[in-house]
Each structure stands twice: as structure tokens, then as C-alpha cells.
Design an enzyme around this catalytic site. Structure first.
Site, PDB file in Angstrom:
ATOM      1  CB  SER A  22      63.880   8.118 -84.517  1.00 33.45           C
ATOM      2  OG  SER A  22      63.334   9.013 -85.367  1.00 33.45           O
ATOM      3  NE  ARG A  69      60.293   9.110 -75.153  1.00 32.87           N
ATOM      4  CZ  ARG A  69      60.666   8.902 -76.470  1.00 32.87           C
ATOM      5  NH1 ARG A  69      60.145   8.163 -77.053  1.00 32.87           N
ATOM      6  NH2 ARG A  69      61.694   9.525 -76.746  1.00 32.87           N
ATOM      7  NE  ARG A 108      60.533   1.228 -78.228  1.00 27.74           N
ATOM      8  CZ  ARG A 108      59.662   1.692 -79.186  1.00 27.74           C
ATOM      9  NH1 ARG A 108      60.046   1.550 -80.377  1.00 27.74           N
ATOM     10  NH2 ARG A 108      58.527   1.942 -78.891  1.00 27.74           N
ATOM     11  CD  GLU A 120      60.958   4.791 -83.680  1.00 21.98           C
ATOM     12  OE1 GLU A 120      61.698   5.539 -83.049  1.00 21.98           O
ATOM     13  OE2 GLU A 120      59.770   5.046 -84.159  1.00 21.98           O
ATOM     14  NE  ARG A 180      53.941   1.247 -77.354  1.00 16.06           N
ATOM     15  CZ  ARG A 180      54.242   1.795 -78.318  1.00 16.06           C
ATOM     16  NH1 ARG A 180      54.343   3.188 -78.247  1.00 16.06           N
ATOM     17  NH2 ARG A 180      54.305   1.447 -79.656  1.00 16.06           N
TER      18      ARG A 180
END
Length: 434
Positions: free
Chosen positions: A351, A261, A388, A348, A276
Site C-alpha cells: 500500500s 497489530r 503475506r 493486498e 493476518r
């Protein structure tokens, strides 16, 4: 994409969905206008073709001036049929192009609002009171350095910002997480999959990732291939252009892949550590089922995510995203957010989204049952995003001396180790230079 017939029959619902998402409401009427043009041009084309066929039967028996007139009309009809066919094709292409720009219809139970209007549904576990334990919690990057587990200095040296190495026990912890997550998924009935990291444009567009998040996607221009940001993309495209017998459903896949990403739009956010990053490993759950079972399956995916986080001993909350924070394909989305002690807030970790028939229709996936063929429902849910989750484990299970107690579920994959202890020397380019 959404069902064009539903759009014709209930345009108010589509307009309300667009409004709830903060998207262009007028797009709905543009699609309907283009579709009306397509249908009228199709009718005109059929009428002209019928006249052309009838004329073709009359010409062989005609003589003299009558035949000349019929031939002249035949030439006129040929041109008119060609023009009507062109108009029909152009109108159909325009209607499809516009329809592809409309996001999935928001689920009627999803809260309305923007990014900050999520609803907290439940909380599991209580954050530790580090003050009562007599020490201030370190963040995951400091802990990762002490343990010889995370090296962002050399990651940045080699690959730029938001890059890292998992070293020693960090690498072992990452692999243990993957193996434990896959083991849970297999126990739950998922088929494990190692998926491609490169996909064609059709797969990326079919899953809805070439719209609002296109700037976050890596594209290889020379090959016209995309690096996936989640194995959801190759898993969804696995049955592209196929018809699946309804008796085989649900199909449940657990995909492992490296994810890429660009993190466009995240300038200044989470620049410290590995929360991130541009590249990370992830275990993703994916389901193909009947539309009637989609809501129930969504709850099952959420239950498996909660089971996973409970097994890691992480305090977390479950939130439902508001309409304006949904991805283009999602009709409804739940997040599980773990408590991050150094930040003093929930973040988070997983998801899960119900994309209803939206992705299946774009990817031309159909199920066959007694009523014929129709698009199935497709759902996805993160089980373990490795970096994460490492950050959450290090911070929540740290001890005063910088050691980290390992959750029991991971110990079989780490040779029974119960504790990660500080290394003899910290890792990092700055530490090496010192």
C-alpha cells in the site's frame, strides 16, 4: 492536521472531504467557531494589555484622587487581562483539539465511496490455471508444513492465536525477502534504516494512529510507549520538530522493523495461516519532499512497488482506495493486490499513501526555502510485508509435489537455491504428537 487557514478560506472543501470519508461534517463548523473565539479573545487580550501599558505610564505622574482612580483601574485591568489570557488559551486549546480530529482532506482524484468502492487501475500477469496443469493448488499453510517452513501450531501454543514460527527454509525465505527488498530500495536511492519498535505518544499521535485505528495499537501502560504497527511511524517522527533545508529534498528512507497489530475488528477473518497476524516484519519506503512534488513522488512509490512484485513473478492488480476506506492521514492511497490461488482472489500485499502536509504539520516538521518555512509533504509505501509475501510466493509458485520454485531475484540470498522441496517430516505440534 490540516491547515487552519485553508479551513477558514474554503470550509466547503473540508465539509465535502468529511462527507466523502463518512465523518462528522459538523466538526468543521465547530473548529471554525472555536477559532473565532480564539481570535476574538486574542484581540480582547491585546486591547487590554495596550490599555494596561498606557495606564502604567500615567500612574507615576498622577497625584491624589487621580492616582487612586488610576490604581483602581490598574487592578481591574490586571484581572481582566488575566481572564482574557485564560480565555485565549482555552479557546486555542479547544480549536487545536478539534482540528486534530479532522482527517486529512481527500485528494480530488480519489474515488468517492466505501471499502467496496475501490477502482481497479491495472493488472499485471495472469493467474495460473492449475486445473490445466492437472492439480489443485494447496494453500500456503499446507505448503509451509510440507516444506518445514511455517509452524502455526506451536506459534499458537506459545503466543496465542495469529502467531507463528518461520522455520528452516521459511526463516531463510523471510530473510531473503528482506535483503532483496532493501537491495532494490538502496538501488533506487533510499537510505536503509533500522527503526525503533517502541515510540512515544507524540510520534504515534503525530502520524495519526491514535484516532480511528487506536484499538489496533499495542500500548505499554507502565512505560507509556507504543509498539509500532509500521516503521512509517518512527520514520515520520525522525525529523519531528526540525527544519529541513529544501535543497536536501527529497529524503527517501527504507525502514525495516517488526510490526505489531492487535487486528481489532478482524474476528473470524484470515484465521488460517500467516496472512493476518499480530507480528510481522516489513520493509517500508518513506519520503519527505516538497508539496509540489507529492503527487509525482506517489506515482514513483507505486512504480517501485510494481517493480518489486514483478520481480517476484506474482500476478497482481493495482487498485485505488475510495475515500471512505482511507486512513486518517492519507489523502490518496493505492494498493497492490496479489492473486492468492487457494482463495481465488486478489489480496493486498503493498500500500502507498500520500499524506500531503498532514503528518508534517502534526509532527512540527518544516522545510525552509526561498519563501520561508512551511510543512513538507510526507509519503509512505510498503515494499515487502514478509508473511503475506511468503504466502503469495508459496501459493503462486507451487508445483504438484508440494515443491515451490523460487523467484530468481531471491536466489542469490538463498545460496543459489532454485527450489524449495518438501521436508522429510512436516512441522507443527500436531504432526509432532502423531
Amino acid at each position: 492536521m490540516i491547515d487552519l487557514r485553508l479551513l477558514r478560506e474554503d470550509p466547503a472543501r473540508a465539509r465535502a472531504s468529511q462527507r466523502a470519508r463518512g465523518q462528522d461534517v459538523a466538526l468543521v463548523d465547530s473548529v471554525l467557531s472555536a477559532d473565532e473565539r480564539r481570535r476574538s479573545s486574542s484581540t480582547r487580550f491585546d486591547e487590554l494589555r495596550a490599555e494596561q501599558k498606557q495606564l502604567g505610564r500615567l500612574i507615576p505622574g498622577a497625584r491624589g484622587a487621580e492616582k487612586a482612580g488610576l490604581l483602581e483601574r490598574a487592578r481591574e485591568l490586571a484581572e481582566a487581562v488575566k481572564a482574557a489570557g485564560t480565555e485565549q488559551h482555552e479557546a486555542a486549546e479547544q480549536a487545536r483539539e478539534l482540528l486534530l480530529r479532522i482527517d486529512n482532506l481527500v485528494h480530488p482524484d480519489a474515488p468517492i465511496g466505501g471499502e467496496e468502492d475501490f477502482v481497479v487501475l491495472e493488472r499485471h500477469g495472469a493467474p495460473r490455471d492449475f486445473a490445466a496443469e492437472g492439480f489443485a493448488p494447496r494453500d500456503h499453510l499446507e505448503l509451509g508444513g510440507l516444506l518445514g517452513a511455517v509452524d502455526t501450531d506451536r506459534g499458537a501454543k506459545v503466543s496465542g492465536s495469529r502467531s507463528y514460527y518461520l522455520t528452516g527454509v521459511g526463516a531463510l525465505l523471510g530473510l531473503a525477502l528482506v535483503n532483496a527488498a532493501v537491495a532494490q530500495a538502496v538501488t533506487a536511492g533510499f537510505t536503509p534504516m533500522l527503526t525503533p519498535n517502541l515510540v512515544k505518544p507524540a510520534a504515534m499521535a503525530g502520524t495519526g494512529y491514535l484516532g480511528q485505528v487506536e484499538d489496533d495499537v499495542y500500548h505499554l501502560d507502565k512505560d507509556d510507549l507504543y509498539l509500532v504497527g509500521t516503521s512509517e511511524v518512527p520514520l515520520a517522527a525522525y525529523h519531528m520538530d526540525e527544519i529541513i533545508d529544501a535543497g536536501r529534498l527529497p529524503l527517501r528512507y527504507a525502514g525495516f522493523s517488526t510490526c505489531y497489530r492487535r487486528e481489532a475488528g478482524s474476528y473470524g477473518k484470515d484465521t488460517r495461516g500467516i496472512f493476518r497476524v499480530h507480528q510481522f516484519d516489513k520493509v517500508e519506503m518513506f519520503v519527505c519532499t516538497t508539496p509540489e512534488e507529492a503527487d509525482s513522488e506517489h506515482q514513483r512509490l507505486l512504480a517501485w512497488q510494481k517493480q518489486w512484485l514483478d520481480s517476484l513473478g506474482l500476478p497482481f492488480q493495482v487498485v485505488e482506495s475510495a475515500s471512505g476506506d482511507l486512513g486518517a492521514s492519507a489523502a490518496r492511497k493505492f494498493d497492490c493486490e496479489a492473486w492468492i490461488p487457494a482463495q481465488g482472489r486478489y489480496r493486498e500485499l503493498t500500500s502507498t499513501s500520500n499524506t500531503t502536509q498532514f503528518q508534517a504539520r502534526r509532527l512540527n516538521i518544516r522545510l525552509r526555502d526561498a519563501g520561508g518555512t512551511r510543512p513538507p509533504a510526507l509519503l509512505n509505501g510498503t515494499l515487502c510485508a514478509v508473511t503475506r509475501t511468503i504466502a503469495a510466493i508459496l501459493e503462486n509458485h507451487q508445483l504438484a509435489d508440494g515443491s515451490v520454485r523460487l523467484p530468481e531475484v531471491l536466489r542469490p540470498y538463498l545460496a543459489g537455491r532454485e527450489l524449495l522441496e518438501p521436508a522429510a517430516a512436516p512441522v507443527g505440534a500436531r504432526a509432532a504428537a502423531e
